[in-house]
Write a protein that holds these residues in place. Structure first.
Motif, short mmCIF file in Angstrom:
data_model
loop_
_atom_site.label_atom_id
_atom_site.label_comp_id
_atom_site.label_asym_id
_atom_site.label_seq_id
_atom_site.Cartn_x
_atom_site.Cartn_y
_atom_site.Cartn_z
N VAL A 13 0.84 -1.21 0.00
CA VAL A 13 0.00 0.00 0.00
C VAL A 13 0.87 1.25 0.00
O VAL A 13 0.61 2.21 -0.73
N LEU A 14 1.91 1.25 0.80
CA LEU A 14 2.81 2.40 0.88
C LEU A 14 3.53 2.63 -0.44
O LEU A 14 3.67 3.77 -0.90
N ILE A 15 3.97 1.57 -1.10
CA ILE A 15 4.64 1.70 -2.39
C ILE A 15 3.69 2.25 -3.44
O ILE A 15 4.05 3.16 -4.21
N VAL A 16 2.46 1.75 -3.47
CA VAL A 16 1.47 2.25 -4.43
C VAL A 16 1.17 3.72 -4.18
O VAL A 16 1.09 4.52 -5.12
N ALA A 17 1.02 4.10 -2.93
CA ALA A 17 0.73 5.49 -2.60
C ALA A 17 1.88 6.40 -3.02
O ALA A 17 1.66 7.49 -3.57
N LEU A 21 1.88 9.36 -6.08
CA LEU A 21 2.21 10.75 -5.78
C LEU A 21 3.65 11.07 -6.18
O LEU A 21 4.34 11.82 -5.49
N ASP A 22 4.09 10.54 -7.30
CA ASP A 22 5.49 10.57 -7.70
C ASP A 22 6.08 11.97 -7.81
O ASP A 22 7.18 12.22 -7.35
N ASP A 23 5.38 12.91 -8.38
CA ASP A 23 5.95 14.24 -8.61
C ASP A 23 5.61 15.24 -7.52
O ASP A 23 6.00 16.40 -7.61
N ILE A 24 4.89 14.83 -6.49
CA ILE A 24 4.47 15.74 -5.44
C ILE A 24 5.15 15.31 -4.13
O ILE A 24 4.63 14.48 -3.38
N THR A 25 6.30 15.88 -3.86
CA THR A 25 7.13 15.44 -2.74
C THR A 25 6.43 15.62 -1.40
O THR A 25 6.44 14.72 -0.56
N TRP A 26 5.80 16.78 -1.18
CA TRP A 26 5.16 17.02 0.11
C TRP A 26 4.02 16.03 0.35
O TRP A 26 3.79 15.62 1.48
N ALA A 27 3.32 15.63 -0.71
CA ALA A 27 2.23 14.68 -0.57
C ALA A 27 2.76 13.28 -0.25
O ALA A 27 2.13 12.52 0.49
N GLN A 28 3.94 12.94 -0.78
CA GLN A 28 4.56 11.66 -0.44
C GLN A 28 4.90 11.61 1.04
O GLN A 28 4.67 10.60 1.70
N LEU A 34 0.95 9.59 7.41
CA LEU A 34 -0.40 9.13 7.76
C LEU A 34 -0.53 7.61 7.69
O LEU A 34 -1.16 7.00 8.56
N LEU A 35 0.07 7.00 6.67
CA LEU A 35 0.00 5.54 6.56
C LEU A 35 0.82 4.87 7.67
O LEU A 35 0.44 3.80 8.16
N GLY A 36 1.91 5.48 8.07
CA GLY A 36 2.69 4.95 9.19
C GLY A 36 1.90 5.00 10.49
O GLY A 36 1.92 4.06 11.29
N GLY A 37 1.19 6.09 10.70
CA GLY A 37 0.34 6.21 11.88
C GLY A 37 -0.80 5.21 11.87
O GLY A 37 -1.13 4.59 12.89
N ALA A 38 -1.40 5.02 10.71
CA ALA A 38 -2.49 4.06 10.58
C ALA A 38 -1.97 2.63 10.82
O ALA A 38 -2.66 1.80 11.43
#
Length: 59
Positions: A13-17, A21-28, A34-38
């Motif tokens: 899931v983390l790899i897909v996310a 979001l490949d070109d948007i560093t802040w979103a990565q 968020l995924l780490g917290g979840a």
């Protein structure tokens, strides 16, 4: 065994996310945070993932 399978699925899931979001560093960074917290929340709250371990404070 369930924790290992859950972790491997969560890595997927983390790899897909991150690829989505490949070109948007802040979103990565935000998605990873968020995924780490979840992931941590799921490991602490889902009974099947905790196994037979008990917390020290709950004894």
């Amino acid at each position: 065994m369930a924790k290992i399978v859950f972790t491997l699925l969560w890595v997927g899931v983390l790899i897909v996310a991150n690829r989505a979001l490949d070109d948007i560093t802040w979103a990565q960074y935000l998605a990873t945070f968020l995924l780490g917290g979840a992931y941590a929340l799921a490991l602490s709250k889902v009974k099947i993932l905790r196994g037979n371990q008990t917390l020290e404070g709950s004894k």
